[in-house]
Design a protein around this motif. Structure first.
Motif, PDB file in Angstrom:
ATOM      1  N   SER A 106      -4.271   8.329 -10.992  1.00 33.92           N
ATOM      2  CA  SER A 106      -5.213   7.949  -9.938  1.00 33.92           C
ATOM      3  C   SER A 106      -5.441   6.441  -9.950  1.00 33.92           C
ATOM      4  CB  SER A 106      -6.545   8.660 -10.153  1.00 33.92           C
ATOM      5  OG  SER A 106      -7.169   8.154 -11.324  1.00 33.92           O
ATOM      6  N   GLN A 107      -6.082   5.962  -8.899  1.00 33.32           N
ATOM      7  CA  GLN A 107      -6.447   4.545  -8.875  1.00 33.32           C
ATOM      8  C   GLN A 107      -7.403   4.225 -10.015  1.00 33.32           C
ATOM      9  OE1 GLN A 107      -7.645   2.811  -5.152  1.00 33.32           O
ATOM     10  NE2 GLN A 107      -6.111   3.940  -4.004  1.00 33.32           N
ATOM     11  N   PHE A 165       2.585   1.516  -3.480  1.00 33.33           N
ATOM     12  CA  PHE A 165       1.567   1.780  -4.499  1.00 33.33           C
ATOM     13  C   PHE A 165       1.185   3.262  -4.466  1.00 33.33           C
ATOM     14  CE2 PHE A 165      -3.097   1.658  -5.622  1.00 33.33           C
ATOM     15  CZ  PHE A 165      -2.908   1.486  -6.977  1.00 33.33           C
ATOM     16  N   ALA A 166       0.938   3.792  -3.276  1.00 36.37           N
ATOM     17  CA  ALA A 166       0.582   5.203  -3.140  1.00 36.37           C
ATOM     18  C   ALA A 166       1.718   6.102  -3.637  1.00 36.37           C
ATOM     19  CB  ALA A 166       0.244   5.520  -1.687  1.00 36.37           C
ATOM     20  N   LEU A 208      -8.892  -3.150  -6.430  1.00 34.80           N
ATOM     21  CA  LEU A 208      -7.758  -2.248  -6.266  1.00 34.80           C
ATOM     22  C   LEU A 208      -7.826  -1.527  -4.919  1.00 34.80           C
ATOM     23  CD1 LEU A 208      -5.256  -1.529  -7.880  1.00 34.80           C
ATOM     24  CD2 LEU A 208      -6.441   0.505  -8.636  1.00 34.80           C
ATOM     25  N   SER A 209      -9.016  -1.192  -4.487  1.00 35.08           N
ATOM     26  CA  SER A 209      -9.194  -0.550  -3.188  1.00 35.08           C
ATOM     27  C   SER A 209      -8.742  -1.477  -2.058  1.00 35.08           C
ATOM     28  CB  SER A 209     -10.656  -0.158  -2.998  1.00 35.08           C
ATOM     29  OG  SER A 209     -10.855   0.411  -1.733  1.00 35.08           O
ATOM     30  N   LEU A 267       1.789   5.975  -7.457  1.00 38.52           N
ATOM     31  CA  LEU A 267       0.671   6.747  -8.018  1.00 38.52           C
ATOM     32  C   LEU A 267       1.006   8.237  -7.997  1.00 38.52           C
ATOM     33  CD1 LEU A 267      -2.487   5.096  -6.387  1.00 38.52           C
ATOM     34  CD2 LEU A 267      -1.830   4.994  -8.801  1.00 38.52           C
ATOM     35  N   TYR A 315      -6.496  -3.814  -2.300  1.00 40.85           N
ATOM     36  CA  TYR A 315      -5.029  -3.865  -2.364  1.00 40.85           C
ATOM     37  C   TYR A 315      -4.423  -2.621  -1.727  1.00 40.85           C
ATOM     38  CZ  TYR A 315      -5.552  -7.425  -6.100  1.00 40.85           C
ATOM     39  OH  TYR A 315      -5.858  -8.529  -6.856  1.00 40.85           O
ATOM     40  N   SER A 316      -4.958  -1.459  -2.077  1.00 40.73           N
ATOM     41  CA  SER A 316      -4.357  -0.208  -1.605  1.00 40.73           C
ATOM     42  C   SER A 316      -4.555   0.002  -0.107  1.00 40.73           C
ATOM     43  CB  SER A 316      -4.890   0.987  -2.394  1.00 40.73           C
ATOM     44  OG  SER A 316      -6.245   1.187  -2.130  1.00 40.73           O
ATOM     45  N   SER A 317      -5.583  -0.606   0.460  1.00 37.45           N
ATOM     46  CA  SER A 317      -5.812  -0.479   1.903  1.00 37.45           C
ATOM     47  C   SER A 317      -5.022  -1.519   2.692  1.00 37.45           C
ATOM     48  CB  SER A 317      -7.302  -0.634   2.221  1.00 37.45           C
ATOM     49  OG  SER A 317      -7.713  -1.978   2.037  1.00 37.45           O
ATOM     50  N   PRO A 319       0.814  -1.228   0.000  1.00 31.72           N
ATOM     51  CA  PRO A 319       0.000   0.000   0.000  1.00 31.72           C
ATOM     52  C   PRO A 319       0.846   1.275   0.000  1.00 31.72           C
ATOM     53  CG  PRO A 319      -0.880  -1.566   1.580  1.00 31.72           C
ATOM     54  CD  PRO A 319       0.442  -2.116   1.104  1.00 31.72           C
ATOM     55  N   ILE A 338      -0.272  -4.027 -12.479  1.00 32.84           N
ATOM     56  CA  ILE A 338      -0.174  -2.733 -11.798  1.00 32.84           C
ATOM     57  C   ILE A 338       1.225  -2.167 -11.956  1.00 32.84           C
ATOM     58  CG2 ILE A 338      -0.254  -1.584  -9.553  1.00 32.84           C
ATOM     59  CD1 ILE A 338      -2.399  -3.770  -8.772  1.00 32.84           C
TER      60      ILE A 338
END
Length: 70
Positions: free
Chosen positions: A21-22, A11-12, A36-37, A15, A39-41, A8, A54
């Motif tokens: 953006s996601q 990834f952030a 994807l949400s 980005l 994964y990002s959390s 996470p 990704i």
């Protein structure tokens, strides 16, 4: 911190660096926004095919994205 816990954060960072953006990543990879949400959390780890998709969309190493120092 385990390798997958780095995803996470990395990834952030990717980005932000690429200024995307996601939603852009979802369009480029075909991965759903819900997945994807997760994964990002950090709720779920990306499966290998999605990890590579990704990473490719962000132009970064999949190993780096997952948390390895490369």
């Amino acid at each position: 911190m385990t390798k997958s816990e780095n995803f996470p954060l990395r990834f952030a960072a990717a980005l932000q660096k690429r200024n995307v953006s996601q939603a852009d990543i979802c369009r480029l990879t075909g991965i759903s926004t819900a997945t994807l949400s997760r994964y990002s959390s950090g709720e779920r780890d990306p499966k290998v095919p999605n990890l590579y998709s990704i990473a490719s969309a962000l132009d970064v190493s999949a190993r780096w994205l997952y948390g390895y120092d490369v």
